[in-house]
Design an enzyme around this catalytic site. Structure first.
Site, PDB file in Angstrom:
ATOM      1  N   HIS A 562       0.808  -1.013   0.048  1.00 11.65           N
ATOM      2  CA  HIS A 562      -0.080   0.056  -0.019  1.00 11.65           C
ATOM      3  C   HIS A 562       0.699   1.164  -0.244  1.00 11.65           C
ATOM      4  O   HIS A 562       0.672   2.159   0.791  1.00 11.65           O
ATOM      5  CB  HIS A 562      -1.011   0.138   1.210  1.00 11.65           C
ATOM      6  CG  HIS A 562      -2.069  -0.953   1.317  1.00 11.65           C
ATOM      7  ND1 HIS A 562      -2.331  -1.782   2.386  1.00 11.65           N
ATOM      8  CD2 HIS A 562      -2.464  -1.972   0.221  1.00 11.65           C
ATOM      9  CE1 HIS A 562      -3.118  -2.870   2.334  1.00 11.65           C
ATOM     10  NE2 HIS A 562      -3.179  -2.761   0.770  1.00 11.65           N
ATOM     11  N   HIS A 605      -7.160  -1.665   3.487  1.00 11.49           N
ATOM     12  CA  HIS A 605      -6.450  -1.952   1.951  1.00 11.49           C
ATOM     13  C   HIS A 605      -6.781  -0.833   1.117  1.00 11.49           C
ATOM     14  O   HIS A 605      -8.054  -0.212   1.252  1.00 11.49           O
ATOM     15  CB  HIS A 605      -6.773  -3.463   1.477  1.00 11.49           C
ATOM     16  CG  HIS A 605      -6.471  -4.635   2.503  1.00 11.49           C
ATOM     17  ND1 HIS A 605      -5.586  -5.535   2.382  1.00 11.49           N
ATOM     18  CD2 HIS A 605      -7.136  -4.518   4.004  1.00 11.49           C
ATOM     19  CE1 HIS A 605      -5.495  -6.278   3.358  1.00 11.49           C
ATOM     20  NE2 HIS A 605      -6.317  -5.619   4.466  1.00 11.49           N
TER      21      HIS A 605
HETATM   22  C1  LIG Z   1       0.431  -6.873  -4.841  1.00 13.54           C
HETATM   23  C2  LIG Z   1      -0.357  -5.875  -4.420  1.00 13.54           C
HETATM   24  C3  LIG Z   1      -1.488  -6.359  -3.464  1.00 13.54           C
HETATM   25  C4  LIG Z   1      -2.339  -5.411  -3.186  1.00 13.54           C
HETATM   26  N1  LIG Z   1      -3.506  -6.076  -2.391  1.00 13.54           N
HETATM   27  C5  LIG Z   1      -4.506  -5.153  -2.242  1.00 13.54           C
HETATM   28  C6  LIG Z   1      -5.680  -5.709  -1.467  1.00 13.54           C
HETATM   29  O1  LIG Z   1      -6.014  -6.995  -1.323  1.00 13.54           O
HETATM   30  N2  LIG Z   1      -6.554  -4.904  -1.459  1.00 13.54           N
HETATM   31  C7  LIG Z   1      -6.601  -3.247  -1.675  1.00 13.54           C
HETATM   32  O2  LIG Z   1      -7.645  -2.774  -1.475  1.00 13.54           O
HETATM   33  N3  LIG Z   1      -5.593  -3.008  -2.065  1.00 13.54           N
HETATM   34  C8  LIG Z   1      -4.562  -3.839  -2.420  1.00 13.54           C
HETATM   35  N4  LIG Z   1      -3.296  -3.500  -3.334  1.00 13.54           N
HETATM   36  C9  LIG Z   1      -3.387  -1.930  -3.253  1.00 13.54           C
HETATM   37  C10 LIG Z   1      -4.056  -1.343  -4.447  1.00 13.54           C
HETATM   38  O3  LIG Z   1      -4.212  -1.942  -5.695  1.00 13.54           O
HETATM   39  C11 LIG Z   1      -3.418   0.185  -4.930  1.00 13.54           C
HETATM   40  O4  LIG Z   1      -3.418   1.021  -3.590  1.00 13.54           O
HETATM   41  C12 LIG Z   1      -3.926   0.744  -6.013  1.00 13.54           C
HETATM   42  O5  LIG Z   1      -3.840   0.118  -7.306  1.00 13.54           O
HETATM   43  C13 LIG Z   1      -3.222   2.193  -6.166  1.00 13.54           C
HETATM   44  O6  LIG Z   1      -3.842   2.892  -7.198  1.00 13.54           O
HETATM   45  P1  LIG Z   1      -3.017   3.872  -8.227  1.00 13.54           P
HETATM   46  O7  LIG Z   1      -3.749   4.303  -9.116  1.00 13.54           O
HETATM   47  O8  LIG Z   1      -2.698   4.900  -6.830  1.00 13.54           O
HETATM   48  O9  LIG Z   1      -1.714   3.132  -8.686  1.00 13.54           O
HETATM   49  P2  LIG Z   1      -1.614   1.982  -9.520  1.00 13.54           P
HETATM   50  O10 LIG Z   1      -2.958   1.169  -9.594  1.00 13.54           O
HETATM   51  O11 LIG Z   1      -0.406   1.160  -9.197  1.00 13.54           O
HETATM   52  O12 LIG Z   1      -1.439   2.508 -10.908  1.00 13.54           O
HETATM   53  C14 LIG Z   1      -0.371   3.237 -11.441  1.00 13.54           C
HETATM   54  C15 LIG Z   1      -0.047   3.174 -13.159  1.00 13.54           C
HETATM   55  O13 LIG Z   1       0.851   3.939 -13.563  1.00 13.54           O
HETATM   56  C16 LIG Z   1       1.623   3.264 -14.480  1.00 13.54           C
HETATM   57  N5  LIG Z   1       2.925   4.090 -14.473  1.00 13.54           N
HETATM   58  C17 LIG Z   1       3.709   4.425 -13.483  1.00 13.54           C
HETATM   59  N6  LIG Z   1       4.781   5.264 -13.841  1.00 13.54           N
HETATM   60  C18 LIG Z   1       4.410   5.421 -15.141  1.00 13.54           C
HETATM   61  C19 LIG Z   1       5.229   6.011 -16.191  1.00 13.54           C
HETATM   62  N7  LIG Z   1       6.380   6.815 -16.033  1.00 13.54           N
HETATM   63  N8  LIG Z   1       4.689   6.118 -17.560  1.00 13.54           N
HETATM   64  C20 LIG Z   1       3.645   5.294 -17.903  1.00 13.54           C
HETATM   65  N9  LIG Z   1       2.779   4.611 -16.741  1.00 13.54           N
HETATM   66  C21 LIG Z   1       3.241   4.646 -15.619  1.00 13.54           C
HETATM   67  C22 LIG Z   1       1.975   1.906 -13.615  1.00 13.54           C
HETATM   68  O14 LIG Z   1       2.360   0.822 -14.827  1.00 13.54           O
HETATM   69  C23 LIG Z   1       0.316   1.476 -13.174  1.00 13.54           C
HETATM   70  O15 LIG Z   1      -0.406   1.023 -14.143  1.00 13.54           O
HETATM   71  C24 LIG Z   1      -2.232  -4.149  -3.595  1.00 13.54           C
HETATM   72  C25 LIG Z   1      -1.381  -3.768  -4.304  1.00 13.54           C
HETATM   73  C26 LIG Z   1      -0.325  -4.629  -5.011  1.00 13.54           C
HETATM   74  C27 LIG Z   1       0.878  -4.042  -5.604  1.00 13.54           C
END
Ligand SMILES: Cc1cc2nc3c(=O)[nH]c(=O)nc-3n(C[C@H](O)[C@H](O)[C@H](O)COP(=O)(O)OP(=O)(O)OC[C@H]3O[C@@H](n4cnc5c(N)ncnc54)[C@H](O)[C@@H]3O)c2cc1C
Length: 624
Positions: A562, A605
């Site tokens: 997270h 989470h």
């Molecule tokens: C292994 C794992 C298990 C988890 N388990 C849970 C769970 O069970 N329950 C829960 O509620 N949450 C869980 N989470 C957390 C949850 O999935 C994240 O908090 C959430 O996805 C965050 O959303 P976000 O949009 O901030 O980032 P992300 O969903 O990570 O999206 C960011 C995106 O930006 C892209 N990116 C980054 N830099 C660049 C760049 N320079 N150029 C182009 N693209 C780029 C990445 O490839 C990614 O696709 C887990 C996360 C992981 C990794």
């Protein structure tokens, strides 16, 4: 659980740097036609990151046909079974994650850890453990208290509903396991969540043992997440497959002519017009992973960062927005000195306790991996009817408990927070040098003291699962991590230093969680299992013994996957990076919508919270 990488630290770091760079495929180079068509074009909004939040915001902004939206995503579309079969959520899909290693963590014997971040269209929602829950109302009210008007629970409540739709499990499972829920806590949104109708038999006695604790047991955790309750997974009940942001927010609208998704494309730098007070984002530099070609795209209205809690601070810094000393050290020209970028990093801290159990029922969560006949029939049942063990993810219940319900020492431990007269002793060095960061941390401490003392906010997570894996996770750590640049190659993977347990109060809290869990597993209701503690081991009794043993066993992990809070929404005088409209301070036309904007990590989470944050962000951007 994450695998630590220890020893060979330097070699491992080199490996990480090499693989973080854009890798070109072997063999004849394929021309990236989609990239060629999209580059040099202008869009109203350019979104960096097609992960969870990026796709939600892209969907909502492109509802207006006259608004053009480009999403740039480094990963590709992946529909392999590991991304969709719920049972496979218990396996780590590292192929769809960024190859980033942490810096050696001083609090964990300088071990280096894999940093878990999705690298696929849909981001974390495609690779996560599918647990679906939210923080207590008080956790979001804390965001507002820290200076973010409109971001308390009342300001977020409608977005939790707007994003989500819940389908209950079968009536017979509800009856057999005593599952409770309340559909009215959810809305009719795109993200589908459900509780599997397949539950392993040991779930009943293990869940029921919590009833004997005489703690709150709300009917529905998504309405009242304090106590012990059943939780859904992000699974679509109709198809029994993972419900992730691509399937729910992008696929249904992918035919919109004003919405473009560019996959396999890395945003390498934000481009600006003007300088000083008139600095404005105007676009993004991009590189194709398929053929290595480069280009740029222009944002007529705004660049929106949705690259997540680890990579948003990175792209800000490589573009010249960040702490001056960090940028100077990496020889990145400073466009704006913003000390909050890469500061305030937070994550939950798990200690993976486990117990050896006797007399476990058949089947149990290990059966698919230990019994080939069972596994074959489970796979066939899933294939044929979308029922059975393959519809079960990692679990469907949680105990999320306030400190005072976990420990009789809660008052004296909480008191120690205010007794730390000079908090800089327990923080990364930058806090001693920067008044705003320190003021922000002190304000967070005031809020945290209230949350530690409250019975409507929780501090300890105990996943309730039908086996002897019985982790505890500290939900409100006082330690803070940092994200900086690799000084020899700023475009290489960011340097994430978790600083786990830098504040000794975090150790005391985790030791209390362990003791509580031990007491729970010693309850007469669980005696049929004759539990024997394997990790850390019952012989470890004092705080130091417990913590040191678990560190040596590599069972305290710096992250619960997270990563967040690293470009925080806070007033600038408290070290913030974005204001409550998610606009980056001092830079026009640039916003952040991902997990980096969280000011204080909530006890949950993160995915449900991020769907709600992104829905709210879209309304703010649209001016709704
Ligand atoms: C292994 C794992 C298990 C988890 N388990 C849970 C769970 O069970 N329950 C829960 O509620 N949450 C869980 N989470 C957390 C949850 O999935 C994240 O908090 C959430 O996805 C965050 O959303 P976000 O949009 O901030 O980032 P992300 O969903 O990570 O999206 C960011 C995106 O930006 C892209 N990116 C980054 N830099 C660049 C760049 N320079 N150029 C182009 N693209 C780029 C990445 O490839 C990614 O696709 C887990 C996360 C992981 C990794």
């Amino acid at each position: 659980m994450m695998a630590p990488l220890y020893g060979l630290v330097a070699a491992a770091q080199l490996l990480s740097l090499a693989s973080f760079a854009i890798a070109l495929p072997n063999g004849p180079i394929r021309r990236d036609a989609a990239f060629a068509a999209a580059k040099d074009q202008s869009y109203d909004y350019v979104i960096v990151g097609g992960g969870l939040t990026g796709l939600v915001v892209a969907n909502r902004l492109s509802e207006d046909k006259s608004t053009s939206v480009l999403v740039i995503e480094n990963g590709y579309i992946d529909d392999k079974p590991i991304t969709s079969i719920p049972y496979m959520a218990s396996m780590l899909n590292v192929a769809d994650m960024w190859p980033i290693l942490s810096a050696p963590d001083p609090g964990l014997n300088n071990t280096v850890w894999d940093v878990r971040v999705g690298n696929v269209v849909g981001g974390g929602s495609v690779v996560n453990g599918m647990q679906w829950d939210r923080g207590a109302d008080a956790d979001y009210d804390a965001w507002e208290e820290l200076g973010n008007e409109g971001w308390g629970f009342d300001g977020l409540a409608k977005y939790f509903k707007k994003s989500t739709h819940f389908t209950p499990p079968s009536r017979s499972t509800v009856k057999q396991f005593g599952i409770t829920y309340d559909e009215s806590a959810y809305g009719n949104g795109p993200a589908q969540v459900t509780i599997s109708s397949f539950q392993y038999p040991d779930m009943k006695p293990i869940f029921d043992s919590w009833k004997a604790e005489n703690l709150p047991m709300p009917q529905e955790g998504f309405a009242d997440p304090v106590g012990i309750y059943w939780t859904p997974n992000s699974v679509d009940n109709k198809t029994a497959t993972r419900s992730h942001a691509r399937k729910t927010y992008y696929d249904p609208v992918s035919s919109r002519s004003n919405l473009k998704l560019l996959t396999g494309t890395k945003a390498t730098e934000i481009l600006f017009d003007g300088k000083g007070k008139s600095l404005k984002a105007k676009g993004v530099k991009i590189t194709s992973r398929a053929d290595g070609s480069t280009g740029q795209v222009t944002a007529k209205r705004e660049v929106i960062l949705a690259a997540g809690g680890v990579l948003t601070p990175h792209i800000l810094m490589v573009s010249g927005i960040g702490p001056k000393d960090v940028l100077d050290a990496a020889k990145v020209p400073v466009k704006r000195d913003t000390p909050g970028v890469g500061s305030n990093f937070q994550d939950h801290v798990p200690l993976y306790m486990s117990f050896n159990l006797s007399n476990v029922a058949f089947p149990n969560p290990t059966t698919p991996t230990t019994n080939a006949t069972f596994n074959a029939s489970a796979a066939a049942q899933y294939e044929k009817e979308r029922q059975g063990p393959y519809t079960f993810g990692r679990g469907n219940a949680l105990a999320m408990l306030p400190f005072q319900q976990v420990s009789s020492n809660w008052k004296s431990i909480t008191k120690k927070i205010s007794q730390q007269a000079d908090p800089t002793k327990y923080l990364p060095a930058r806090y001693a040098k920067n008044k705003a960061l320190l003021a922000g941390y002190k304000k967070q401490r005031e809020v945290l003291i209230n949350l530690y003392s409250s019975n409507v906010s929780t501090l300890g997570e105990f996943p309730v699962q039908p086996w002897g894996r019985a982790a505890v996770a500290h939900q409100k750590p006082l330690s803070r991590g940092t994200i900086t640049l690799n000084t020899t190659d700023p475009s290489a993977a960011p340097v994430l230093t978790y600083n786990t347990l830098q504040n000794p109060i975090d150790k005391a809290v985790i030791a209390e969680l362990v003791r509580f869990n031990r007491k729970h597993w010693a309850r007469p209701e669980l005696s049929q299992y004759k539990p024997v503690e394997l990790v850390p081991g019952a012989q470890y009794k004092t705080d130091n013994e417990i913590i040191n043993a678990a560190i040596a066993q590599l069972q305290i992990n710096p992250s619960f996957a997270h990563p967040s809070c690293s470009a925080a929404m806070l007033p600038e005088e408290l070290g913030g990076v974005v204001d409550s409209e998610l606009k980056v301070y001092g830079v026009g036309r640039l916003r952040i919508v991902d997990a980096s904007i969280i000011p204080l990590i909530p006890s949950t989470h993160l995915q449900a919270t991020m769907y709600a944050v992104a829905e709210k962000a879209a309304d703010i951007i649209k001016g709704v």
